[in-house]
Motif scaffolding. Sequence first.
Motif: not given
Length: 327
Positions: A114-118
């Motif tokens: 999971f990225t920061a955007e997700q």
Amino acid sequence: MIFSYLAIFLAGTSWGFEAPVFSTSTILPTYLSLAASINDFGRFADSGSDANWFIGFNNAWIIKLPPAPLGDFSRAFIGAKIGRAKTRPNVDKPWLRELIAGKVYMGVSQTPSFTAEQSFFLAETSDLPLEPDAHAYLEGVGGSDWFWAEVPRAMVSFSQPNYLIVWSPTQHFVRASSAPILAAAPVEDSSPRETRAWNNHSISGVPPRNAATALETPINSIYPALAIKLVPSGSEEIAVTEFSAQRAGKRYVASFSVSGENIDEAWVESSRDQLDWERITRLQRRQPFLFSLPADKVGAGLYLRGAARNVSGVTGQSEPSVVPYGP
């Protein structure tokens, strides 16, 4: 006020991520979870043993859902059912208890990284139901509730699996005695199946970035209370009327009426300029919509209004009312 919904039954379904065929509603949201109903998640977050199911700085919960069913959806939400936020003795007045403040986040991805955007803010502990104390009165004690964060609809896949994760960036949340608790539902079918839930006890305030190591501890006997909510296209209206705020001793009592179907929650907002509004009460999920506000927090000249939201995320507000000057 009508509380109804359409749930997608995944718990007894065998899927290898070919798009399954499900029916969806053109009026009500469609819910995707690992239990037959989002109301089946009754373990740990209400009472009894919490089984160490805390949402923490060092403790994340992950589930794998299948591709979402095809449908005319305009909005998407991810959510978790949470309860038992913790309190501690006040430093100056130890006979009183104060909330252990913190935040809960969720993420959605097509892989278990999971990225920061997700990643999306879900709730403050000030909005969560509190764990009761045997020796002190606490305002806000109650059963666990669902909390939802809207995400871009494109982040929910209709052709690939959808992974959900819940965790906290709050450093105090490293054990069940200080952190809120995630609800769960028992797996009713004991036959062998693909693992769909995991616990990760190795994070440090951020979700896993590496898919190869994210799925740390498989969970096969119970499902975490994480879900996706898909809202069909179409407009709904909510009318908030008859707002009033009357002085009653050391408090103001605010009240208002809400018309519309599937009302999910209501609250009171305040503003100094009628441009920037801030919620000043806890979310209330049942009528009548009456709110008790401490008078020392409702200054003269402050604007107040009532607000409500339905299960589809549609929000309505009343006309503002100004707090009169004088005692």
